[in-house]
Design an enzyme around this catalytic site. Structure first.
Site, PDB file in Angstrom:
ATOM      1  N   GLY A   1       0.832  -1.213   0.000  1.00 20.32           N
ATOM      2  CA  GLY A   1       0.000   0.000   0.000  1.00 20.32           C
ATOM      3  C   GLY A   1       0.858   1.251   0.000  1.00 20.32           C
ATOM      4  N   ALA A   2       1.904   1.242  -0.858  1.00 19.22           N
ATOM      5  CA  ALA A   2       2.883   2.331  -0.829  1.00 19.22           C
ATOM      6  C   ALA A   2       2.516   3.503  -1.728  1.00 19.22           C
ATOM      7  CB  ALA A   2       4.260   1.785  -1.235  1.00 19.22           C
TER       8      ALA A   2
ATOM      9  N   TYR B   1     -12.987  -3.111  11.730  1.00 14.95           N
ATOM     10  CA  TYR B   1     -11.659  -2.504  11.555  1.00 14.95           C
ATOM     11  C   TYR B   1     -10.820  -2.743  12.817  1.00 14.95           C
ATOM     12  CZ  TYR B   1      -8.025   1.054  11.015  1.00 14.95           C
ATOM     13  OH  TYR B   1      -6.821   1.705  10.941  1.00 14.95           O
TER      14      TYR B   1
ATOM     15  N   GLY C   1      -0.679   7.932   1.336  1.00 13.30           N
ATOM     16  CA  GLY C   1      -0.680   8.050   2.796  1.00 13.30           C
ATOM     17  C   GLY C   1       0.638   7.660   3.453  1.00 13.30           C
ATOM     18  N   ILE C   2       0.515   6.937   4.572  1.00 15.85           N
ATOM     19  CA  ILE C   2       1.657   6.564   5.394  1.00 15.85           C
ATOM     20  C   ILE C   2       2.640   5.682   4.616  1.00 15.85           C
ATOM     21  CG2 ILE C   2       2.257   5.236   7.469  1.00 15.85           C
ATOM     22  CD1 ILE C   2      -0.696   6.203   8.429  1.00 15.85           C
TER      23      ILE C   2
ATOM     24  N   SER D   1      -2.923  -0.215  15.085  1.00 17.79           N
ATOM     25  CA  SER D   1      -3.626   1.005  15.465  1.00 17.79           C
ATOM     26  C   SER D   1      -4.058   0.913  16.925  1.00 17.79           C
ATOM     27  CB  SER D   1      -4.866   1.187  14.600  1.00 17.79           C
ATOM     28  OG  SER D   1      -5.646   2.255  15.099  1.00 17.79           O
TER      29      SER D   1
HETATM   30  N1  LIG Z   1      -4.879   7.274   8.969  1.00 12.91           N
HETATM   31  C1  LIG Z   1      -4.917   6.986  10.256  1.00 12.91           C
HETATM   32  O1  LIG Z   1      -5.303   7.803  11.077  1.00 12.91           O
HETATM   33  C2  LIG Z   1      -4.463   5.628  10.712  1.00 12.91           C
HETATM   34  C3  LIG Z   1      -4.462   5.362  12.088  1.00 12.91           C
HETATM   35  C4  LIG Z   1      -4.043   4.111  12.523  1.00 12.91           C
HETATM   36  C5  LIG Z   1      -3.623   3.169  11.607  1.00 12.91           C
HETATM   37  N2  LIG Z   1      -3.636   3.446  10.271  1.00 12.91           N
HETATM   38  C6  LIG Z   1      -3.188   2.411   9.340  1.00 12.91           C
HETATM   39  O2  LIG Z   1      -2.207   2.913   8.466  1.00 12.91           O
HETATM   40  C7  LIG Z   1      -2.166   2.110   7.287  1.00 12.91           C
HETATM   41  C8  LIG Z   1      -2.086   3.009   6.075  1.00 12.91           C
HETATM   42  O3  LIG Z   1      -3.279   3.743   5.940  1.00 12.91           O
HETATM   43  P1  LIG Z   1      -3.352   5.261   5.486  1.00 12.91           P
HETATM   44  O4  LIG Z   1      -3.999   6.008   6.582  1.00 12.91           O
HETATM   45  O5  LIG Z   1      -2.045   5.697   4.970  1.00 12.91           O
HETATM   46  O6  LIG Z   1      -4.467   5.151   4.339  1.00 12.91           O
HETATM   47  P2  LIG Z   1      -4.390   5.231   2.739  1.00 12.91           P
HETATM   48  O7  LIG Z   1      -3.738   6.495   2.326  1.00 12.91           O
HETATM   49  O8  LIG Z   1      -5.752   4.940   2.272  1.00 12.91           O
HETATM   50  O9  LIG Z   1      -3.409   4.049   2.378  1.00 12.91           O
HETATM   51  C9  LIG Z   1      -3.809   2.717   2.383  1.00 12.91           C
HETATM   52  C10 LIG Z   1      -3.025   1.996   1.321  1.00 12.91           C
HETATM   53  O10 LIG Z   1      -3.435   0.619   1.313  1.00 12.91           O
HETATM   54  C11 LIG Z   1      -3.741   0.282  -0.016  1.00 12.91           C
HETATM   55  N3  LIG Z   1      -4.694  -0.810  -0.142  1.00 12.91           N
HETATM   56  C12 LIG Z   1      -6.021  -0.817   0.172  1.00 12.91           C
HETATM   57  N4  LIG Z   1      -6.574  -1.984  -0.168  1.00 12.91           N
HETATM   58  C13 LIG Z   1      -5.592  -2.735  -0.721  1.00 12.91           C
HETATM   59  C14 LIG Z   1      -5.540  -4.025  -1.287  1.00 12.91           C
HETATM   60  N5  LIG Z   1      -6.636  -4.789  -1.375  1.00 12.91           N
HETATM   61  N6  LIG Z   1      -4.356  -4.470  -1.761  1.00 12.91           N
HETATM   62  C15 LIG Z   1      -3.254  -3.708  -1.705  1.00 12.91           C
HETATM   63  N7  LIG Z   1      -3.238  -2.488  -1.192  1.00 12.91           N
HETATM   64  C16 LIG Z   1      -4.394  -1.994  -0.703  1.00 12.91           C
HETATM   65  C17 LIG Z   1      -4.287   1.551  -0.632  1.00 12.91           C
HETATM   66  O11 LIG Z   1      -4.289   1.465  -2.042  1.00 12.91           O
HETATM   67  P3  LIG Z   1      -5.310   2.347  -2.951  1.00 12.91           P
HETATM   68  O12 LIG Z   1      -4.719   3.709  -3.034  1.00 12.91           O
HETATM   69  O13 LIG Z   1      -5.316   1.602  -4.246  1.00 12.91           O
HETATM   70  O14 LIG Z   1      -6.633   2.335  -2.251  1.00 12.91           O
HETATM   71  C18 LIG Z   1      -3.292   2.543  -0.075  1.00 12.91           C
HETATM   72  O15 LIG Z   1      -2.109   2.526  -0.808  1.00 12.91           O
HETATM   73  C19 LIG Z   1      -3.417   1.241   7.331  1.00 12.91           C
HETATM   74  O16 LIG Z   1      -3.058  -0.062   7.738  1.00 12.91           O
HETATM   75  C20 LIG Z   1      -4.257   1.910   8.406  1.00 12.91           C
HETATM   76  O17 LIG Z   1      -5.119   1.006   9.021  1.00 12.91           O
HETATM   77  C21 LIG Z   1      -4.044   4.664   9.811  1.00 12.91           C
HETATM   78  C1  LIG Z   2      -5.417  10.814  -1.722  1.00 12.89           C
HETATM   79  O1  LIG Z   2      -5.744  10.506  -3.053  1.00 12.89           O
HETATM   80  C2  LIG Z   2      -5.461  11.566  -3.966  1.00 12.89           C
HETATM   81  C3  LIG Z   2      -6.035  11.191  -5.321  1.00 12.89           C
HETATM   82  O2  LIG Z   2      -5.839   9.827  -5.596  1.00 12.89           O
HETATM   83  C4  LIG Z   2      -3.959  11.809  -3.981  1.00 12.89           C
HETATM   84  O3  LIG Z   2      -3.634  12.862  -4.900  1.00 12.89           O
HETATM   85  C5  LIG Z   2      -3.491  12.195  -2.578  1.00 12.89           C
HETATM   86  O4  LIG Z   2      -2.083  12.332  -2.562  1.00 12.89           O
HETATM   87  C6  LIG Z   2      -3.924  11.132  -1.572  1.00 12.89           C
HETATM   88  N1  LIG Z   2      -3.644  11.584  -0.233  1.00 12.89           N
HETATM   89  C7  LIG Z   2      -2.627  11.097   0.503  1.00 12.89           C
HETATM   90  C8  LIG Z   2      -2.466  11.678   1.872  1.00 12.89           C
HETATM   91  O5  LIG Z   2      -1.908  10.210   0.128  1.00 12.89           O
END
Ligand SMILES: NC(=O)c1ccc[n+]([C@@H]2O[C@H](COP(=O)([O-])OP(=O)(O)OC[C@H]3O[C@@H](n4cnc5c(N)ncnc54)[C@H](OP(=O)(O)O)[C@@H]3O)[C@@H](O)[C@H]2O)c1
Ligand SMILES: *[C@@H]1O[C@H](CO)[C@@H](O)[C@H](O)[C@H]1NC(C)=O
Ligand SMILES: *[C@@H]1O[C@H](CO)[C@@H](O)[C@H](O)[C@H]1NC(C)=O
Ligand SMILES: *[C@@H]1O[C@H](CO)[C@@H](O)[C@H](O)[C@H]1NC(C)=O
Length: 322
Positions: free
Chosen positions: A46-47, A199, A50-51, A174
């Site tokens: 999931g690179a 979740y 986000g994170i 989390s």
């Molecule tokens: N944000 C918070 O406040 C928070 C707090 C605690 C823990 N976390 C954890 O941090 C981690 C990263 O989340 P984030 O907040 O950075 O959210 P995010 O930006 O939505 O990133 C999630 C990543 O996982 C990928 N993903 C989703 N479904 C997938 C699948 N079926 N196969 C492969 N990749 C998949 C997404 O791909 P797409 O772009 O294609 O959807 C995206 O690259 C997660 O495990 C989340 O539970 C987040």
């Molecule tokens: C959320 O998704 C948008 C559009 O796909 C992308 O431009 C943006 O960088 C993403 N946000 C983060 C925090 O990764």
């Protein structure tokens, strides 16, 4: 009289929230390690956003070969190009991995085993939230499969390579795991889905997995730790359709606000810091071991977790033995 009472309360609450926000801003810790990762191979699931994106970016800047394991080709390639442009490290590649498909996980691991010389760090970051009551083609609740069950499979299949480097596994968990649980009879049963609880259950499983895997890997040189990145404004809540929860997130994010780049700091810390070559089975928050109570440390739960995982995955693990 009544209005002044309410006004006063409003001032106090607002002030408290602002003070809390300032305190929490100071709580954001950065990874201070300067470790050079050149020659090492890191996989981040999931690179592309986000994170995970900022974790991959940081590791690329340190010279590692970084494999961006993403489900969506265009998004994966865009992230790869952005990271190469920002770091001038051309050793960054996209590889397809859909955590919602066990077939895809197996194919990905076959590819890595066949084509990569080594794997030093595996970052299990990919995660989803509020997908709804959906099952994958493998017959598992999708949120549970992406956030936990596929991690079990992926980790087992890549472990021989990680063991060869005495490497590290970093699981993105989390604090939400505190409201989660593992109920063998409910975990995959229709009618038990709930956005927040499912979740939290998936995060509970990955935290319990971290503790039990660390126990099983003792003496192997491989360490495994979990991280809470903080409350981070990312795209993960985009799938959420519940207005009440949206408001809760909005308030949480406003109070605890941190960027995805800040959220990646503890993950990076576990990947590179000397401390984490010795520490295993721990939970990291703000680049330090979390001292709070951890409800998943009962052994029975862990034994069940292995059994439940193997049963739902229809897969017998071979590398995560005691
Ligand atoms: N944000 C918070 O406040 C928070 C707090 C605690 C823990 N976390 C954890 O941090 C981690 C990263 O989340 P984030 O907040 O950075 O959210 P995010 O930006 O939505 O990133 C999630 C990543 O996982 C990928 N993903 C989703 N479904 C997938 C699948 N079926 N196969 C492969 N990749 C998949 C997404 O791909 P797409 O772009 O294609 O959807 C995206 O690259 C997660 O495990 C989340 O539970 C987040
Ligand atoms: C959320 O998704 C948008 C559009 O796909 C992308 O431009 C943006 O960088 C993403 N946000 C983060 C925090 O990764
Ligand atoms: C890491 O070390 C290599 C040589 O060992 C060096 O060429 C490279 O510039 C260093 N990278 C960073 C980011 O310090
Ligand atoms: C897990 O499975 C093993 C072997 O199949 C069995 O002996 C053990 O009792 C099970 N443990 C639990 C807690 O269900």
């Amino acid at each position: 009289m009544l209005t002044s009472y309410w006004m006063c309360s409003l001032y106090i609450v607002t002030l408290a929230v602002i003070v809390l926000r300032i305190i929490l801003r100071f709580g954001v810790k950065r990874c201070t390690s300067k470790v050079n990762m050149s020659g090492k191979v890191v996989i981040v699931t999931g690179a592309n956003s986000g994170i995970g994106f900022y974790t991959a970016l940081d590791l690329a800047r340190r010279g590692a070969r970084v494999i961006l394991a993403c489900r969506h080709e265009a998004r994966g390639i865009r992230a790869r190009d952005q990271i190469i442009a920002a770091t001038l490290n051309s050793n960054v590649v996209y590889k397809h991995l859909d955590m919602a498909s066990l077939y895809s996980v197996k194919k990905f691991c076959e590819d890595i085993t066949r084509t990569e010389e080594r794997v030093d760090v595996l970052v299990n970051n990919a995660g989803v939230y509020a997908l709804g009551d959906r099952y994958t083609d493998d017959g598992i609740v999708e949120t549970m499969q992406v956030n936990y069950f596929s991690v079990f499979l992926l980790t087992d299949l890549l472990l021989p390579m990680i063991k060869a480097q005495r490497g590290r596994i970093v699981n993105v968990g989390s604090l939400a795991h505190y409201i989660g649980d593992l109920k063998p009879d409910h975990i995959n049963k229709k009618g038990y889905y709930s956005e927040m609880i499912t979740y939290a259950n998936s995060k509970f499983c990955i935290m319990a997995f971290t503790v039990e895997l660390a126990r099983r890997l003792r003496g192997s040189g491989v360490t495994v730790n979990a991280v809470h990145p903080g409350v981070v404004k990312t795209n993960i809540t985009d799938t959420n359709r519940n207005i009440l929860l949206d408001v809760v997130f909005w308030v949480l994010v406003w109070v605890c606000y941190r960027t995805a780049e800040e959220g990646a700091q503890s993950v990076v810390h576990c990947c590179v810091a000397e401390e984490c070559a010795q520490t295993s089975g721990k939970f990291f928050v703000d680049c330090a071991v979390w001292r709070g109570p951890w409800k998943s440390e009962s052994k029975i739960i862990h034994l069940n977790l292995w059994n439940i995982s193997e049963k739902l995955l229809k897969y017998k693990q071979t590398n995560m033995k005691v």
